[in-house]
Design an enzyme around this catalytic site. Structure first.
Site, PDB file in Angstrom:
ATOM      1  N   HIS A 255       0.841  -1.268  -0.036  1.00 58.77           N
ATOM      2  CA  HIS A 255       0.023   0.269   0.087  1.00 58.77           C
ATOM      3  C   HIS A 255       1.050   1.193   0.064  1.00 58.77           C
ATOM      4  O   HIS A 255       0.595   2.282   0.642  1.00 58.77           O
ATOM      5  CB  HIS A 255      -0.950   0.090   1.324  1.00 58.77           C
ATOM      6  CG  HIS A 255      -2.057  -1.001   1.114  1.00 58.77           C
ATOM      7  ND1 HIS A 255      -3.177  -0.698   0.422  1.00 58.77           N
ATOM      8  CD2 HIS A 255      -2.131  -2.211   1.627  1.00 58.77           C
ATOM      9  CE1 HIS A 255      -4.229  -1.776   0.611  1.00 58.77           C
ATOM     10  NE2 HIS A 255      -3.554  -2.539   1.237  1.00 58.77           N
ATOM     11  N   ASP A 318      -0.472  -4.970   5.611  1.00 56.71           N
ATOM     12  CA  ASP A 318      -1.378  -5.686   5.279  1.00 56.71           C
ATOM     13  C   ASP A 318      -1.292  -5.938   3.550  1.00 56.71           C
ATOM     14  O   ASP A 318      -0.435  -5.122   3.132  1.00 56.71           O
ATOM     15  CB  ASP A 318      -3.105  -5.560   5.522  1.00 56.71           C
ATOM     16  CG  ASP A 318      -3.202  -4.148   5.223  1.00 56.71           C
ATOM     17  OD1 ASP A 318      -2.358  -3.252   5.230  1.00 56.71           O
ATOM     18  OD2 ASP A 318      -3.996  -3.770   4.356  1.00 56.71           O
ATOM     19  N   GLU A 319      -1.750  -6.904   3.053  1.00 59.91           N
ATOM     20  CA  GLU A 319      -1.882  -6.916   1.726  1.00 59.91           C
ATOM     21  C   GLU A 319      -0.675  -6.561   0.948  1.00 59.91           C
ATOM     22  O   GLU A 319      -0.630  -5.448   0.209  1.00 59.91           O
ATOM     23  CB  GLU A 319      -3.053  -5.900   1.037  1.00 59.91           C
ATOM     24  CG  GLU A 319      -4.478  -6.394   1.791  1.00 59.91           C
ATOM     25  CD  GLU A 319      -5.776  -5.678   1.391  1.00 59.91           C
ATOM     26  OE1 GLU A 319      -6.825  -6.435   1.365  1.00 59.91           O
ATOM     27  OE2 GLU A 319      -5.492  -4.436   1.172  1.00 59.91           O
ATOM     28  N   THR A 320       0.379  -7.520   1.063  1.00 58.86           N
ATOM     29  CA  THR A 320       1.692  -7.197   0.018  1.00 58.86           C
ATOM     30  C   THR A 320       1.774  -8.449  -0.674  1.00 58.86           C
ATOM     31  O   THR A 320       2.960  -9.152  -0.267  1.00 58.86           O
ATOM     32  CB  THR A 320       2.683  -6.883   1.270  1.00 58.86           C
ATOM     33  OG1 THR A 320       2.267  -6.017   2.194  1.00 58.86           O
ATOM     34  CG2 THR A 320       3.974  -6.220   0.260  1.00 58.86           C
ATOM     35  N   GLU A 370      -1.432  -9.565   8.981  1.00 59.62           N
ATOM     36  CA  GLU A 370      -0.492 -10.143   8.368  1.00 59.62           C
ATOM     37  C   GLU A 370       0.958 -10.050   8.888  1.00 59.62           C
ATOM     38  O   GLU A 370       1.898 -10.652   8.590  1.00 59.62           O
ATOM     39  CB  GLU A 370      -0.186  -9.500   7.010  1.00 59.62           C
ATOM     40  CG  GLU A 370      -1.323  -9.983   5.798  1.00 59.62           C
ATOM     41  CD  GLU A 370      -2.266  -9.256   5.912  1.00 59.62           C
ATOM     42  OE1 GLU A 370      -2.757  -8.467   6.788  1.00 59.62           O
ATOM     43  OE2 GLU A 370      -3.140  -8.844   4.965  1.00 59.62           O
TER      44      GLU A 370
END
Lengths: 678, 678
Positions: A255, A318-320, A370
């Protein structure tokens, strides 16, 4: 004195004595969150003049300002003329605090307070100014009509929060929110005793916090929409003055497109030329394998630590997916050299390095689910967007956690659903030791589909119900009573400057191009926005899409839902009786169907409203359905199987996505149809 | 091409060509102010993509920012998705400006512009960025539905203002207004082409501008409610970016209690211990006889001149009875020594001294009527609160002037009355030379009865009508057409963040403690606040009185007034016919009378609403009156003399002051009664 069980709806006759006159008033329990312990006495404090404030024990500017603000709000609520500051009045307000206000709040602060109101004084006792502030907010919520004026009913309250971490996260990365928006939301948080403002400051779509060390972060990564350091200091001070911690979040290593626009050398490979306009998960990521990365993050976080005094820094995490970690030869070779087997392990390595920086700053790290990877030090707090199971798993492993999954406001769920989701249900299998690790919860307001005009109606009043979940005893979970009190707190929040009740009409006026929106308002009253996921699928929006459609105007969980649901339930209990509910429902259906034709005229004249036409037509079908079902039930007549089948088809059709909005009256309507004998 | 006379309501069929499709649309003239010259062509520019902006001639950040803001507003209005900044679209917007933007605006700046819209482009030509900004505002007001989307009709406009000084004064002394309030009002000003923000910064009730040289001015004189120098610089820059000058006002020698609280040595004798809470004219005044006074004012104005770059400084100068000038022996002896015969002469002496300071700062002085005393240098501008005669007198004596008397918003007059008051009517007896001295006009928003929640509804939309008076040709004065366009501009202003349409409902919800205010809203729709004078007499308010009563919620000149007035006129033209107006009026009376009972329930439950009960009861009498009168007229029946007499008594009774609000429907109602044959 009458002891009340928590959760009971109190409506006791209380005699208010004031000089010669004594008036009977009904105690109106509008408190939200409900206090953990209270008992109602007879009589009360008549508000008939200004306040004579006595502060005993510790007294300082922070506490005095809080008292001043509270007194002013009580005067506003009670229509009292403040004859002059410093002039002692006749209404005694005594505030006793044991310790002076700490410049920086902590997770371990004592927030408890006692409040005692008699016919001669209101007294608040607390260990800290934080407790006193909570007591003042309770006091404000107790003001009610009584006699010819206003009173605070006699009451004794002993109150303390169930959870220590009661947060609201606002994503200012995807859409920037002006300082005034943040401040009024902090006011709202304080009113319902939330104590953590989690400020999501960076996203692929924008870097919103000024760095003097790395000025390109905002110069290239923000479209000029960012908070100056002065703004941030002002927000931190504003929040502290209201008993609220500010936890800043700087998303890394994912992000992070906005970081990379400004400083491409941080990138794991490619980097964008400008901040990302599309939403969704991006592939770019900060390179965890270069030493320069940690020099950069170290200098940056050192600068931020001077602005944000809180003990916690949120690093996102998160979300990597970071596909480049799998393809960039230099990164591959680093991983081999260090025995790092996959992306997850590489991110764990990154987190460990960043954690060392944060520890050097004498702070703690918090991150999303995460970050919880094998070997993570135990003082990292995990914020769970994945759910209560993920949170429990962390607690069992020894990590403190904050629950967010059930409190995503962009799901556009009703307040009741959020309200009933408990961060630590009594059914949990955690041990006593593990239970202590559940610090609390955080409401999340993600920013894809909000701007300054619409954000308040997404956050409020639903967040007030969640705030009660975080503060009040687990047993406080009567949904009807919650909604009753939510109606009152919603008005209180509007008085603080929040625009959640005004924005719908403003949006409709904008769409219709006129002030005459009675019919459109009626149509809008039975519709709400679809969930984030449904909107994301149906409408290709990006950061630059105007958020001024019909879907943006209407509110999630409009009061119509709860009213109609309750009225239908009562009607079904006595469908042949000549009840008030029957009349009210019949009149309401007539109002609804009468609104469709004039609303359609406006819809036809405004291309931005065009897509709503389908929903308006469906409303005719729904009102007919309701009227016919009620007629059958009232007459005690049987319906034909065809009729039932047809209604079922209509409902199925109407459940299909359209115009990015959905009806909030379908469940009670199908209950009505189902109740018709066949 | 069709040439239109100004003031004509244009509704021409225009063919919009877009690819294959061609749609007929009605040109909707919603511009306010009306341009001085325009002609409508056929066709128009279809808005179906992003803008490809070309700037030719002078180009700079100021102009580019203005274009960027305008493009965004057009995209919002037209529901266009902005696919990405810097990505050229298909809608061409060409802006040609001859000269670069001047850092400081002046009274003599060329504000004219030409706007030409064809099916392929919109082009704005202007000498300055100021003209270009006006052209952009016009362009925004031209966006309208057309075909399935939005269009800008083909048009050619040549436009320039009638007056050079078109101001709005906001009194931030009596009640402080936050920076956000000022900014959104500046946005509103720019939308209707006003160009002077007159910032009334000091009053007996508060000194609102930070001085670093004299910090006590705000430390002791503001309750902590003041603008920092940074705030002021920000406002000045914000206004400049929108084509608006900022003229600061520092009231002297009267209206100066807040100066004297901070620096008692400036006083003519007594001085207050704290800022004045009461309103009305105070007796305290700055001492004009001491040299120290001019040292102080000199240093202070020098500091202010660095913050406010405008060529004008307003020194107030009004309402200075200064009884101490007649009793203080030292002042008496100074007057004798200098041959100063009375207070007026002493104030003239003071003005001359202050004028010398202002001249030294290379600035001009402006003051209220009272500064015009014999011997006043001719470069002082006189702002007239006394009226057009006073203004003319000044012009004949050689002074430039600005008219304010007919534009006092706190008189709570209808927009029509302000609208028809001309600063320089063609009937004026001034010579051509003298006429040039009438620079323009200024709307005045005095601060006794406003706060941040209510100010917008007092200023807007009425100020838009006055802005047209200041900009458009004298002959533009069709009241019905003005109101039609005012309805549209009012929605545009709300889109800019102004709260004038939202605040009434918010106030009613606050008073009723619930979101369910349909009935109360209906009752409120026929009521407006009484004038400043009537309120001042009836209610003893001071600066600390909460401004959250029913009178504060309701708006001046609500749309009901104009609608009812017009509907009754049309009905009376054909009272026996089965017309739409007859039905609409009949339905409306039923709605009104039906609202009274539920409204009374809420009024009874809210002590702050209690006084409104009388007005609600009177509304029953008024609707009965209207219904009976219509019945007589429709039936062609005669009424008894008793009936007429009774109606007249009812109207007289209802005209008596009550609840600080008055009905806006009395004149048409008495017209109805008068029309009934006897």
């Amino acid at each position: 004195m009458t002891a009340l069980r928590i959760g009971a709806t109190a409506a006791l006759a209380v005699a208010i004595c004031s000089g010669q006159a004594a008036a009977q008033v009904q105690f109106q329990n509008h408190m939200m969150p409900q206090p953990s312990q209270m008992s109602i006495d007879s009589g009360g404090l008549k508000l008939d003049s200004t306040f004579a404030v006595e502060v005993s024990g510790a007294s300082d500017a922070c506490l005095n300002d809080a008292i001043g603000r509270a007194v002013r709000r009580i005067e506003m609520a009670a229509g009292l003329r403040h004859a002059g500051r410093g002039v002692a009045g006749t209404t005694r307000l005594v505030v006793k605090v044991s310790r002076p206000s700490a410049p920086v709040q902590s997770l371990d602060d004592d927030e408890s307070y006692s409040l005692s109101v008699t016919s001669s004084a209101a007294e608040i006792d607390a260990a800290t100014d934080l407790g006193a502030m909570h007591g003042l907010e309770t006091l404000i919520q107790l003001v009610q009509p009584g006699g010819a004026g206003y009173v605070i009913p006699a009451i004794t309250i002993h109150d303390s929060p169930r959870f220590r971490w009661r947060g609201l996260m606002i994503d200012c990365g995807r859409h920037f929110e002006p300082v005034a928006v943040i401040k009024r939301n902090i006011d709202g948080m304080a009113a319902v005793k939330l104590n953590v403002f989690h400020w999501h400051l960076t996203e692929d779509q924008g870097f919103r916090m000024q760095s003097l060390v790395y000025p390109a972060l905002t110069a290239k990564g923000s479209d000029g929409l960012f908070y100056t350091q002065q703004d941030a200091r002002e927000i931190v001070a504003y929040a502290r003055a209201r008993g609220i911690r500010v936890v800043p979040e700087f998303e890394m290593p994912g992000h992070s497109a906005a970081w990379l626009v400004a400083y491409p050398s941080l990138s794991s490979g490619t980097h964008p030329d400008e901040i990302r306009r599309e939403f969704g998960i991006s592939d770019t990521a900060i390179d965890p394998t270069r030493e320069a990365t940690y020099v950069f993050i170290g200098r940056f976080l050192t600068e931020m630590a001077a602005i944000f005094p809180d003990a916690y820094i949120h690093i996102g995490g998160d979300e990597t997916p970071a596909p480049e970690w799998k393809t960039n030869p230099r990164i591959r070779s680093f991983m081999r050299a260090h025995g790092i087997k996959d992306n997850e392990a590489l991110q764990a390595y990154f987190n460990t390095r960043v954690l060392a920086i944060i520890a050097r700053l004498h702070k703690h790290m918090i991150g999303w689910d995460e970050v919880l990877t094998p070997g993570l030090p135990k003082d990292v707090v995990v914020q769970s967007w994945r759910g209560v199971d993920s949170l429990s798993k962390g607690a069992k492993l020894g990590y403190a956690g904050v629950l967010s999954a059930p409190y995503y406001l962009d799901g556009m769920k009703p307040a009741s659903e959020h309200y009933l989701a408990d961060p630590l249900p009594s059914s949990s299998d955690l041990s006593a030791e593990e239970r202590k690790r559940i610090l609390g919860g955080e409401v999340c307001m993600w920013g894809e589909h909000i701007d300054a005009r619409t954000i308040d109606s997404r956050i409020w009043p639903r967040t007030a119900a969640i705030a009660e979940r975080f503060w009040s005893p687990e047993g406080v979970r009567d949904v009807d009573d919650m909604y009753r009190r939510l109606g009152a707190v919603s008005i209180e929040l509007e008085g603080l400057g929040l625009t959640h009740l005004q924005s719908e009409d403003a949006g409709l006026r904008d769409l219709a191009g006129t002030e005459s929106i009675d019919a459109l308002r009626t149509v809008a009253s039975v519709l709400e926005p679809v969930s984030f996921g449904d909107r994301f699928k149906a409408q290709h929006t990006d950061q630059l899409t105007p958020l001024d459609g019909f879907v943006d105007a209407v509110r999630p969980d409009p009061p119509t839902r709860q009213w109609f649901d309750a009225a239908v339930k009562r009607f079904l209990a006595d469908p042949t009786g000549d009840t008030a509910d029957r009349s009210a429902l019949a009149a309401w259906f007539i109002t609804l169907s009468g609104a469709v034709a004039p609303a359609q005229q406006q819809i036809a004249a405004s291309p931005r409203l065009a897509e709503v036409s389908v929903r308006a037509n469906q409303l005719v079908e729904l009102t007919t359905m309701g009227q016919e079902a009620m007629q059958y039930l009232t007459d005690g007549r049987k319906a034909t199987p065809d009729w039932k089948k047809k209604q079922s088809q209509i409902l199925d059709e109407i459940r299909n996505p359209s115009a990015l909005v959905r009806f909030v009256i379908l469940t009670p309507l199908s209950d009505l149809v189902r109740a018709v004998p066949e």
